[in-house]
Design a protein around this motif. Structure first.
Motif, PDB file in Angstrom:
ATOM      1  N   ASP A 148       0.685  -1.350   0.057  1.00 29.08           N
ATOM      2  CA  ASP A 148      -0.106  -0.009  -0.014  1.00 29.08           C
ATOM      3  C   ASP A 148       0.871   1.303   0.314  1.00 29.08           C
ATOM      4  O   ASP A 148       2.101   1.090   0.609  1.00 29.08           O
ATOM      5  N   GLY A 149       0.453   2.285  -0.452  1.00 24.77           N
ATOM      6  CA  GLY A 149       1.215   3.722  -0.426  1.00 24.77           C
ATOM      7  C   GLY A 149       2.033   3.691  -1.713  1.00 24.77           C
ATOM      8  O   GLY A 149       1.971   2.928  -2.583  1.00 24.77           O
ATOM      9  N   ARG A 150       2.922   4.644  -1.557  1.00 24.36           N
ATOM     10  CA  ARG A 150       3.809   4.948  -2.643  1.00 24.36           C
ATOM     11  C   ARG A 150       5.360   5.232  -1.786  1.00 24.36           C
ATOM     12  O   ARG A 150       5.275   6.185  -0.798  1.00 24.36           O
ATOM     13  N   PHE A 151       6.400   4.773  -2.215  1.00 22.79           N
ATOM     14  CA  PHE A 151       7.448   4.779  -1.517  1.00 22.79           C
ATOM     15  C   PHE A 151       8.831   4.880  -2.596  1.00 22.79           C
ATOM     16  O   PHE A 151       8.318   4.830  -3.926  1.00 22.79           O
ATOM     17  N   THR A 152       9.740   5.752  -2.389  1.00 26.34           N
ATOM     18  CA  THR A 152      10.758   5.967  -3.130  1.00 26.34           C
ATOM     19  C   THR A 152      11.928   5.300  -2.463  1.00 26.34           C
ATOM     20  O   THR A 152      12.375   5.335  -1.385  1.00 26.34           O
ATOM     21  N   PHE A 153      12.707   4.295  -3.101  1.00 24.11           N
ATOM     22  CA  PHE A 153      13.591   3.569  -2.724  1.00 24.11           C
ATOM     23  C   PHE A 153      14.768   3.960  -3.614  1.00 24.11           C
ATOM     24  O   PHE A 153      14.970   3.944  -4.906  1.00 24.11           O
ATOM     25  N   THR A 154      15.774   4.503  -2.691  1.00 28.85           N
ATOM     26  CA  THR A 154      16.908   4.874  -3.585  1.00 28.85           C
ATOM     27  C   THR A 154      18.035   3.811  -3.269  1.00 28.85           C
ATOM     28  O   THR A 154      18.409   3.361  -2.251  1.00 28.85           O
ATOM     29  N   VAL A 155      18.578   3.137  -4.380  1.00 32.52           N
ATOM     30  CA  VAL A 155      19.338   2.094  -4.498  1.00 32.52           C
ATOM     31  C   VAL A 155      20.585   2.451  -5.238  1.00 32.52           C
ATOM     32  O   VAL A 155      20.309   2.903  -6.683  1.00 32.52           O
ATOM     33  N   GLY A 156      21.789   2.443  -4.361  1.00 30.28           N
ATOM     34  CA  GLY A 156      22.602   3.154  -5.145  1.00 30.28           C
ATOM     35  C   GLY A 156      22.632   4.669  -5.537  1.00 30.28           C
ATOM     36  O   GLY A 156      21.967   5.391  -4.575  1.00 30.28           O
ATOM     37  N   GLU A 157      22.601   5.075  -6.874  1.00 32.66           N
ATOM     38  CA  GLU A 157      22.260   6.348  -7.329  1.00 32.66           C
ATOM     39  C   GLU A 157      20.948   6.277  -7.997  1.00 32.66           C
ATOM     40  O   GLU A 157      20.460   7.531  -8.177  1.00 32.66           O
ATOM     41  N   GLU A 158      20.357   5.016  -8.150  1.00 34.95           N
ATOM     42  CA  GLU A 158      18.921   5.031  -8.736  1.00 34.95           C
ATOM     43  C   GLU A 158      17.590   5.337  -7.731  1.00 34.95           C
ATOM     44  O   GLU A 158      17.475   4.473  -6.688  1.00 34.95           O
ATOM     45  N   ALA A 159      16.854   6.472  -8.100  1.00 35.31           N
ATOM     46  CA  ALA A 159      15.613   6.657  -7.272  1.00 35.31           C
ATOM     47  C   ALA A 159      14.548   5.724  -7.996  1.00 35.31           C
ATOM     48  O   ALA A 159      14.238   5.922  -9.144  1.00 35.31           O
ATOM     49  N   ILE A 160      13.705   4.861  -7.386  1.00 34.12           N
ATOM     50  CA  ILE A 160      12.933   4.041  -7.899  1.00 34.12           C
ATOM     51  C   ILE A 160      11.422   4.406  -6.929  1.00 34.12           C
ATOM     52  O   ILE A 160      11.332   4.102  -5.857  1.00 34.12           O
ATOM     53  N   VAL A 161      10.675   4.932  -7.883  1.00 31.66           N
ATOM     54  CA  VAL A 161       9.319   4.904  -7.364  1.00 31.66           C
ATOM     55  C   VAL A 161       8.462   3.927  -7.397  1.00 31.66           C
ATOM     56  O   VAL A 161       8.489   3.119  -8.402  1.00 31.66           O
ATOM     57  N   ALA A 162       8.069   3.312  -6.199  1.00 31.51           N
ATOM     58  CA  ALA A 162       7.288   2.096  -6.204  1.00 31.51           C
ATOM     59  C   ALA A 162       5.860   2.046  -5.429  1.00 31.51           C
ATOM     60  O   ALA A 162       5.660   2.837  -4.629  1.00 31.51           O
ATOM     61  N   ASN A 163       5.104   1.764  -6.460  1.00 30.47           N
ATOM     62  CA  ASN A 163       3.478   1.681  -5.983  1.00 30.47           C
ATOM     63  C   ASN A 163       3.232   0.380  -5.581  1.00 30.47           C
ATOM     64  O   ASN A 163       4.061  -0.729  -5.848  1.00 30.47           O
TER      65      ASN A 163
ATOM     66  N   GLY B 293      25.960  -5.032  -0.526  1.00 33.66           N
ATOM     67  CA  GLY B 293      26.953  -4.316  -0.538  1.00 33.66           C
ATOM     68  C   GLY B 293      26.289  -2.798  -1.256  1.00 33.66           C
ATOM     69  O   GLY B 293      27.206  -1.957  -1.709  1.00 33.66           O
ATOM     70  N   THR B 294      25.021  -2.420  -1.499  1.00 33.45           N
ATOM     71  CA  THR B 294      24.677  -1.435  -2.104  1.00 33.45           C
ATOM     72  C   THR B 294      23.762  -0.476  -1.364  1.00 33.45           C
ATOM     73  O   THR B 294      22.874  -0.989  -0.526  1.00 33.45           O
ATOM     74  N   ALA B 295      24.241   0.790  -1.205  1.00 35.62           N
ATOM     75  CA  ALA B 295      23.802   1.734  -0.418  1.00 35.62           C
ATOM     76  C   ALA B 295      22.124   1.909  -0.859  1.00 35.62           C
ATOM     77  O   ALA B 295      21.875   1.786  -1.867  1.00 35.62           O
ATOM     78  N   HIS B 296      21.175   2.006   0.248  1.00 38.58           N
ATOM     79  CA  HIS B 296      19.865   2.211  -0.045  1.00 38.58           C
ATOM     80  C   HIS B 296      18.995   2.881   1.097  1.00 38.58           C
ATOM     81  O   HIS B 296      19.708   3.165   2.019  1.00 38.58           O
TER      82      HIS B 296
END
Length: 148
Positions: free
Chosen positions: A67-82, A92-95
């Motif tokens: 439910d909801g909407r999140f932004t997961f930043t994985v490395g340098e990539e911002a992923i909008v997740a519905n 080993g990947t920053a998030h």
């Protein structure tokens, strides 16, 4: 090793939970039921950052938005997740995780398990300790959750 032939069941509204301030976590499966993984549910109504930037060297972590909407930043990539979005964060990947206004709910799968205990420890500290870099550094070093 004795293998149980009984199902592990956590009914809706049950299970060990912890209030992390910005969100709550419910343990669905962890060290008490499996040594292979941990499965948790996180939910909250707060928008904004739910965690500090961090990485894990010894395990993968993945998320499935319910439910909801999140932004997961994985490395340098911002992923909008519905709802319905699945994200795997490689070792080993920053998030980070940021909730949209109104918050939401997602499942987290950690392979192997063990990190769930960090959240229970953070829940014994002042509210929103999960977002405090100094607290996270002190607590999370024992759980392979390294603030960056």
């Amino acid at each position: 090793m004795v293998v149980s032939r009984q199902a592990h069941v956590v009914a809706s509204g049950h299970g060990r939970t912890v209030d992390l301030g910005v969100a709550r976590m419910r343990l669905l499966a962890g060290a008490d039921s499996t040594d292979a993984f941990a499965l948790t549910e996180f939910w909250g109504t707060s928008g904004g950052a739910w965690t500090v930037p961090h990485l894990h060297r010894g395990f993968e972590e993945s998320f499935f938005v319910l439910d909801g909407r999140f932004t997961f930043t994985v490395g340098e990539e911002a992923i909008v997740a519905n709802p319905g979005t699945y994200i795997l964060v490689p070792r080993g990947t920053a998030h980070t995780i940021t909730a949209a206004e109104g918050g939401g709910r997602f499942l987290t799968l950690m392979v192997p398990g063990g990190l769930e205990e960090m959240f229970f420890e953070l829940g014994e500290l002042p509210k929103n300790a999960i977002r405090d870099p100094a607290v996270r550094k002190a607590v999370s070093a024992r759980y392979d959750s390294i603030p960056v």
